[in-house]
Design a protein around this motif. Structure first.
Motif, short mmCIF file in Angstrom:
data_model
loop_
_atom_site.label_atom_id
_atom_site.label_comp_id
_atom_site.label_asym_id
_atom_site.label_seq_id
_atom_site.Cartn_x
_atom_site.Cartn_y
_atom_site.Cartn_z
N ASP A 51 9.11 -14.22 6.93
CA ASP A 51 10.19 -13.81 6.02
C ASP A 51 9.67 -13.69 4.59
OD1 ASP A 51 12.93 -13.12 5.80
OD2 ASP A 51 13.34 -15.06 4.87
N ALA A 52 8.86 -14.67 4.17
CA ALA A 52 8.31 -14.63 2.80
C ALA A 52 7.31 -13.48 2.66
CB ALA A 52 7.65 -15.96 2.45
N LEU A 53 6.50 -13.24 3.71
CA LEU A 53 5.55 -12.13 3.64
C LEU A 53 6.29 -10.81 3.55
CD1 LEU A 53 2.76 -10.85 3.76
CD2 LEU A 53 2.82 -11.07 6.26
N ALA A 54 7.37 -10.65 4.32
CA ALA A 54 8.16 -9.41 4.26
C ALA A 54 8.70 -9.21 2.85
CB ALA A 54 9.30 -9.47 5.28
N GLY B 184 5.96 -2.94 -3.06
CA GLY B 184 6.17 -1.50 -2.93
C GLY B 184 6.17 -0.95 -1.52
N TYR B 185 6.22 -1.84 -0.50
CA TYR B 185 6.27 -1.36 0.89
C TYR B 185 7.73 -1.24 1.35
CZ TYR B 185 1.27 -2.40 1.22
OH TYR B 185 -0.09 -2.42 1.03
N ASP B 186 7.95 -0.36 2.30
CA ASP B 186 9.25 -0.23 2.96
C ASP B 186 9.16 -1.11 4.21
OD1 ASP B 186 11.58 0.51 4.20
OD2 ASP B 186 11.04 2.61 4.50
N VAL B 187 9.84 -2.26 4.20
CA VAL B 187 9.60 -3.30 5.21
C VAL B 187 10.77 -3.42 6.19
CG1 VAL B 187 9.08 -5.76 5.56
CG2 VAL B 187 8.20 -4.58 3.53
N TRP B 188 10.41 -3.56 7.46
CA TRP B 188 11.37 -3.77 8.54
C TRP B 188 11.05 -5.12 9.20
CZ3 TRP B 188 15.43 -0.86 10.40
CH2 TRP B 188 15.89 -1.11 11.71
N ARG B 189 12.05 -6.00 9.32
CA ARG B 189 11.86 -7.31 9.95
C ARG B 189 12.37 -7.25 11.39
NH1 ARG B 189 13.15 -8.04 4.61
NH2 ARG B 189 12.33 -9.85 3.47
N GLU B 190 11.54 -7.74 12.32
CA GLU B 190 11.93 -7.63 13.74
C GLU B 190 11.61 -8.91 14.51
OE1 GLU B 190 12.24 -3.84 15.50
OE2 GLU B 190 10.79 -4.34 17.07
N ASP C 253 -3.55 -9.91 0.89
CA ASP C 253 -4.13 -10.89 1.80
C ASP C 253 -3.15 -11.37 2.87
OD1 ASP C 253 -6.36 -10.69 0.17
OD2 ASP C 253 -5.84 -12.46 -1.02
N TYR C 254 -1.95 -10.80 2.89
CA TYR C 254 -0.90 -11.24 3.82
C TYR C 254 -0.71 -12.75 3.73
CZ TYR C 254 -1.96 -6.58 5.57
OH TYR C 254 -2.19 -5.23 5.66
N ASP C 255 -0.64 -13.26 2.50
CA ASP C 255 -0.57 -14.70 2.27
C ASP C 255 0.49 -15.03 1.21
OD1 ASP C 255 -0.96 -17.40 1.96
OD2 ASP C 255 -2.85 -17.22 0.85
N PRO C 256 1.75 -15.19 1.64
CA PRO C 256 2.82 -15.46 0.66
C PRO C 256 2.75 -16.84 0.03
CG PRO C 256 3.70 -15.61 2.89
CD PRO C 256 2.28 -15.10 3.02
N SER C 257 1.86 -17.72 0.53
CA SER C 257 1.76 -19.07 -0.05
C SER C 257 1.28 -19.01 -1.50
CB SER C 257 0.84 -19.96 0.77
OG SER C 257 -0.51 -19.55 0.67
N GLY C 258 0.70 -17.88 -1.92
CA GLY C 258 0.29 -17.71 -3.31
C GLY C 258 1.47 -17.82 -4.26
#
Length: 582
Positions: A154-157, A164-170, A519-524
């Protein structure tokens, strides 16, 4: 979109290049040289805010000692109207640039102008990506591994959207296949034990033993009584599966909603089978020559696909030949398609049918061996799975209480259930803690720390900074001091190390978002929040606000309120509340 760290860096490059060209026009340096200088941010602020290596990098091309080049460049620099107040030569010829009040004022102005969108960058350029996460089997309660994956996904999305990405959560619902058969068989066995007596009906050894299965069987019995015992086993188990899923899937949605997670779609695996899409996908692999039959089953030549993939990635033939590669069954001898076949079909659906440029999955580290095989299968379909399927592997969670591991769940006797965890700690604490480490690190979740109300608890520490500023703003407002607009603040009033350090930290959010997305790392974002809260507490403890002359009070009040808005912005990004009182 503001990124004043990069803007200042670019300005250093432009200033030094302009100074060089002026000096070259005067004949002081050779014209036409291409100097590739680095521009770093020194760790020690006494070395300036930006350091350019132009003089050292240009020594060979400019035929002079670096120190001489540096002196010529500095003599031709014009800082009028720039972000910088001064430039000094250090060491062998570093050009150390020091930021001036214009830059500090601009940070506050940009944050004010961008509001809740501050930190946004345009790395994604509207690219359409899917983040699939949790996707827990609907055969039992969600556990703390799912809890970590839920927050990471959820945080990465959210970070990718801000980048700036168009994001879809599934959420991919595994409502078909072997585990659903086992689920149905387990409920059925418990139902038959209720009807016939536990000693008169054997429970399957490989069945699901949790209390939740007994509860489903009892609920089915309460609705239908003993009549189903006489129906054919296949019909009975189909009904049990349907009933179990009708209870469990809404429970999963409810648990995730409580956890502040919503999806664009809950995608059912069964739709891939029922529509013939799995069969069609396997047929395409066969057409392309990637399958063969053996022992009545249809196999994917995973070995050949992986060899092709690894050689393309730069491994040598010798390295590839040493790997222990195995092929995979796609369709069993009994005609049923395997989970791997359905997984290939599902990812083909993401990339080919629904047009996502990237499929990003959050998986447990135990799925490590599955990643390259799935990427290779998608390569075999011509979908470039090696680059378009991104798998973020997540290490285990260790739950601790009183310094000891917590191993048992109150409900099932096995894994800790998500709902049990959320009965113990707040959603805010759970979300903050689970996003506090990169997915590649194992996570120790300290239950005692998560409920503490002191600065040792990181979520409390950050939320307290927000609440403290809200109280400050309200108190000063009662005394007639409203938060001024950025344009009304004199940035020259920011003279202390604490003020400047705090504004520099505020300026780092766009870069934090960019790197977290890259880095696909929302912990930042968590680390940024802890740093920002720490910088604010230091500023608050050393820089008086109340009682200062109006210009200083206004500047510090504006700075404090800007920190408040950025903390609220970042907490919202990771799905944590920003309380006004604590």
């Amino acid at each position: 979109m503001s990124n004043l760290i990069q803007a200042a860096r670019k300005q250093v490059a432009a200033l030094t290049q302009t100074a060089y060209e002026k000096a070259a026009a005067e004949g002081l340096l050779p014209a036409g040289a291409e100097v590739k200088a680095t521009i770093e941010i020194p760790k020690d602020p006494t070395h300036g805010d930006y350091a350019s290596s132009f003089a050292m990098a240009g020594a060979k091309a400019l035929h002079k000692a670096p120190r001489q080049i540096a002196e010529i460049i500095v003599a031709h620099l014009d800082l009028t109207g720039t972000f910088f107040d001064k430039v000094e030569i250090a060491g062998p010829g570093f050009l150390n640039f020091t930021l001036g009040s214009k830059w500090y004022g601009q940070v506050l102005a940009d944050i004010e102008a961008e509001g809740a969108r501050y930190g946004a960058v345009d790395e994604g350029k509207g690219e359409k990506v899917m983040v699939e996460f949790v996707s827990a089997n609907p055969t039992g309660p969600m556990h703390i591994g799912n809890a970590r994956g839920g927050v990471l996904g959820d945080a990465l999305a959210a970070v990718l959207e801000r980048a700036g990405y168009d994001v879809w959560r599934e959420f991919y619902v595994n409502d078909a296949g072997n585990q659903i058969h086992k689920f149905a068989m387990s409920i059925d066995a418990r139902y038959m034990q209720i009807v016939l007596g536990e000693e008169n009906y054997t429970f399957p050894e490989d069945g699901y033993h949790g209390d939740d299965i007994k509860e489903l069987a009892q609920a089915f019995y309460d609705q239908h009584g003993p009549a189903w015992k006489d129906k054919p086993e296949e019909e009975r188990q189909a009904a049990m599966a349907q009933y179990g899923l009708s209870v469990n899937i809404p429970k999963m949605k409810e648990d995730l909603r409580r956890y502040q997670i919503e999806y664009n779609e809950w995608f059912l695996e069964s739709t891939l089978h029922n529509s013939g899409y799995v069969a069609e996908t396997v047929g395409l692999l066969a057409e392309k020559g990637w399958t063969y039959e053996k022992d009545g089953a249809l196999w994917l030549n995973t070995t050949a696909l992986l060899k092709q993939k690894y050689l393309a990635e730069g491994k040598s033939q010798e390295q590839v030949d040493k790997l222990d590669l195995k092929d995979d069954v796609l369709r069993r001898a009994n005609g049923f398609y395997t989970y791997f076949a359905a997984d290939i079909a599902y990812h083909r659906n993401k990339l080919a049918e629904r047009g996502f440029s990237k499929a990003i999955n959050i998986w447990g580290a135990d799925h490590h061996g599955h990643v390259a095989r799935l990427q290779a299968a998608l390569d075999g379909l011509g979908l470039d799975g090696s680059h378009r399927l991104i798998v973020v592997l997540m290490q285990l969670v260790n739950l601790l209480q009183d310094g000891q591991p917590v191993r048992m769940s109150k409900r099932s006797g096995k894994a800790i259930a998500l709902r049990d965890l959320l009965d113990e700690v707040s959603v805010d604490a759970a979300r903050f803690f689970f996003n506090s480490r990169a997915s590649t690190s194992a996570l120790d979740f300290d239950l005692d720390l998560a409920v503490r109300e002191d600065s040792e608890n990181p979520v409390y520490y950050v939320q307290y900074a927000h609440a403290r500023i809200c109280s400050l703003v309200a108190r000063l407002g009662e005394e007639g001091h409203a938060v001024p607009a950025a344009a009304a603040v004199d940035p020259a009033r920011f003279t202390t190390v604490e003020e400047k350090s705090l504004i520099k930290t505020l300026s780092q959010l766009p870069e934090t978002i960019r790197l977290a997305a890259r880095d696909y790392d929302p912990s930042g974002v968590n680390r940024y929040l802890i740093t920002l809260a720490g910088e604010f507490h230091r500023f608050y403890n050393s820089c008086h606000i109340k009682g200062e002359e109006d210009a200083v009070l206004d500047a510090r009040l504006k700075l404090s309120d800007t920190v408040r808005s950025v903390i609220a912005n970042c907490l919202d990004l990771i799905g944590v509340t920003a309380p006004e009182k604590m």
